[in-house]
Design a protein around this motif. Structure first.
Motif, PDB file in Angstrom:
ATOM      1  N   SER A  68      61.217 135.214  67.722  1.00 47.00           N
ATOM      2  CA  SER A  68      61.580 136.060  67.465  1.00 47.00           C
ATOM      3  C   SER A  68      62.202 135.651  66.033  1.00 47.00           C
ATOM      4  O   SER A  68      62.022 134.789  65.432  1.00 47.00           O
ATOM      5  N   PHE A  69      62.152 136.722  65.527  1.00 44.20           N
ATOM      6  CA  PHE A  69      63.244 136.993  63.542  1.00 44.20           C
ATOM      7  C   PHE A  69      64.260 135.781  64.038  1.00 44.20           C
ATOM      8  O   PHE A  69      64.539 135.150  62.954  1.00 44.20           O
ATOM      9  N   GLU A  70      64.917 135.900  64.909  1.00 41.75           N
ATOM     10  CA  GLU A  70      66.245 134.891  64.874  1.00 41.75           C
ATOM     11  C   GLU A  70      66.254 133.101  64.523  1.00 41.75           C
ATOM     12  O   GLU A  70      66.384 132.840  64.205  1.00 41.75           O
ATOM     13  N   SER A 191      63.705 143.241  48.655  1.00 49.28           N
ATOM     14  CA  SER A 191      64.907 141.891  49.187  1.00 49.28           C
ATOM     15  C   SER A 191      66.117 143.089  49.689  1.00 49.28           C
ATOM     16  O   SER A 191      66.625 143.865  49.405  1.00 49.28           O
ATOM     17  N   LEU A 192      66.316 142.023  51.041  1.00 47.38           N
ATOM     18  CA  LEU A 192      67.098 141.982  52.240  1.00 47.38           C
ATOM     19  C   LEU A 192      68.261 141.071  52.429  1.00 47.38           C
ATOM     20  O   LEU A 192      67.894 139.882  52.154  1.00 47.38           O
ATOM     21  N   PRO A 193      69.520 141.235  52.579  1.00 51.00           N
ATOM     22  CA  PRO A 193      70.313 140.022  53.474  1.00 51.00           C
ATOM     23  C   PRO A 193      69.169 139.388  54.528  1.00 51.00           C
ATOM     24  O   PRO A 193      68.231 140.593  55.652  1.00 51.00           O
ATOM     25  N   LEU A 194      69.258 138.697  54.746  1.00 52.59           N
ATOM     26  CA  LEU A 194      68.318 137.886  55.120  1.00 52.59           C
ATOM     27  C   LEU A 194      68.419 137.873  56.766  1.00 52.59           C
ATOM     28  O   LEU A 194      67.032 138.644  57.764  1.00 52.59           O
ATOM     29  N   PRO A 195      69.464 138.171  57.547  1.00 58.36           N
ATOM     30  CA  PRO A 195      69.409 139.092  58.818  1.00 58.36           C
ATOM     31  C   PRO A 195      68.834 140.227  58.822  1.00 58.36           C
ATOM     32  O   PRO A 195      68.748 140.168  60.122  1.00 58.36           O
ATOM     33  N   ARG A 196      68.856 140.774  58.317  1.00 52.81           N
ATOM     34  CA  ARG A 196      68.331 142.397  58.392  1.00 52.81           C
ATOM     35  C   ARG A 196      66.640 141.989  57.959  1.00 52.81           C
ATOM     36  O   ARG A 196      66.196 143.500  58.055  1.00 52.81           O
ATOM     37  N   GLY A 226      63.222 132.085  51.094  1.00 48.62           N
ATOM     38  CA  GLY A 226      63.860 131.740  50.455  1.00 48.62           C
ATOM     39  C   GLY A 226      64.975 132.345  48.900  1.00 48.62           C
ATOM     40  O   GLY A 226      66.056 131.905  49.095  1.00 48.62           O
ATOM     41  N   ASP A 227      64.223 133.256  49.014  1.00 46.94           N
ATOM     42  CA  ASP A 227      64.953 134.914  48.698  1.00 46.94           C
ATOM     43  C   ASP A 227      65.092 136.486  48.904  1.00 46.94           C
ATOM     44  O   ASP A 227      65.181 136.580  48.453  1.00 46.94           O
TER      45      ASP A 227
END
Length: 306
Positions: A68-70, A191-196, A226-227
């Motif tokens: 999963s992405f998690e 670019s997005l907040p990593l969790p989303r 990383g970014d």
């Protein structure tokens, strides 16, 4: 960044010399960044001072499968904790992206390095000066990532030589070309907040399915963890289809804006996104950019229409 200084020619012919080679220089405004981010609308860059890091003596490439992405995010967190200063790249891609590459590269010998298919993949690169030291850190990371019943990674491989390392990198770097040759591709760099980060891919697929394009429009996600830079590609297998474009835009840009992301992470605004720039910039920032343009290029002769 690696750009220390620039020389640029302004609209009136003035040559701006800001070719400093200093790592630190807090005298006045950071002029190089103003020109670097302007896509040629404020001046033409004619010279650069670039910081070139030494070539690493030891490089390791590892490729992992995740459920999963998690789990992808957990793998990234463990890589930062255990690899630290030698961590030089952390990339991810989903299975659809890998399938496009394997299909295109079937005749070249590029293959899936893992025995089983996984929903997500993470590529990790380390670069350092001491092979023994770096390998030891990599082994500690592998132990942490594969530990427990709910391990961050289920399977993985470390490249045994440079040829295998190049083949693994090809799986990640070949996605864009593979999806382009498979049909007409709509490419997005956000670019997005990593969790989303991967939510956008999932929602795009749902939107494609709801519109009845599942058989002809395929979406895939990949990018730089990383970014938090996501590349979302949607390939129309039957060729250009404006119905697919209208399905994606402006919905996708508005989605990114609502998630407090950027509609262009690394590729700029160009001629396709100016009308959406306000989704990533506040009104005050837009006015300041317009003022800079009017001041530095009053006749609008530099890279018009951007």
């Amino acid at each position: 960044g690696n750009i220390l200084g620039i020389e640029a020619v302004m609209a009136d012919g003035t040559v701006v010399d800001s070719l400093s080679a200093l790592r630190k220089d807090n005298t006045g405004y950071g002029l190089p960044q103003i020109f670097i981010g302007s896509e040629g609308t404020l001046g033409v860059i004619t010279k650069l001072t670039i910081l070139c890091p030494p070539r690493p003596k030891a490089i390791n490439i590892a490729f992992f499968g995740c459920t999963s992405f998690e789990h992808v995010q957990r793998t990234f967190a463990l890589a930062r904790q255990n690899l630290g200063e030698v961590l030089s790249a952390v990339e991810f891609c989903d299975r659809d992206a890998i399938d496009f590459v394997l299909q295109r590269e079937a005749s070249t010998g590029v293959r899936d390095p893992l025995e089983r298919k996984h929903p997500f993949y993470v590529l990790i690169e380390t670069s350092g000066s001491d092979a023994e030291h770096d390998t030891e850190k990599l082994h500690r990371f592998l132990e942490a990532a594969m530990e427990g019943e709910d391990a961050a990674v289920l399977d993985g491989v470390v490249a045994a030589d440079s040829q295998q390392a190049r083949a693994i990198w090809r799986l990640r770097e070949g996605v864009s070309d593979a999806m382009t040759t498979a049909g007409y591709v709509y490419k997005y760099d956000v670019s997005l907040p990593l969790p989303r980060m991967y939510e956008l891919v999932e929602d795009a697929r749902k939107r494609i399915e709801a519109a009845g394009f599942t058989a002809t429009a395929k979406a895939a996600g990949y990018g730089h963890l990383g970014d938090a830079n996501l590349h979302l590609n949607v390939t129309s297998i039957t060729g250009r289809d404006d119905r697919v474009l209208n399905l994606l835009e402006p919905w996708l840009f508005e989605w990114v804006s609502a998630a407090r992301g950027s509609i262009s992470a690394e590729h700029g605004i160009g001629q396709c996104k100016p009308e959406f720039l306000h989704l990533s910039k506040a009104d005050s920032a837009m006015e300041l950019m317009k003022m800079l343009k009017r001041t530095m290029d009053p006749k609008g002769i530099l890279n018009p229409y951007k």
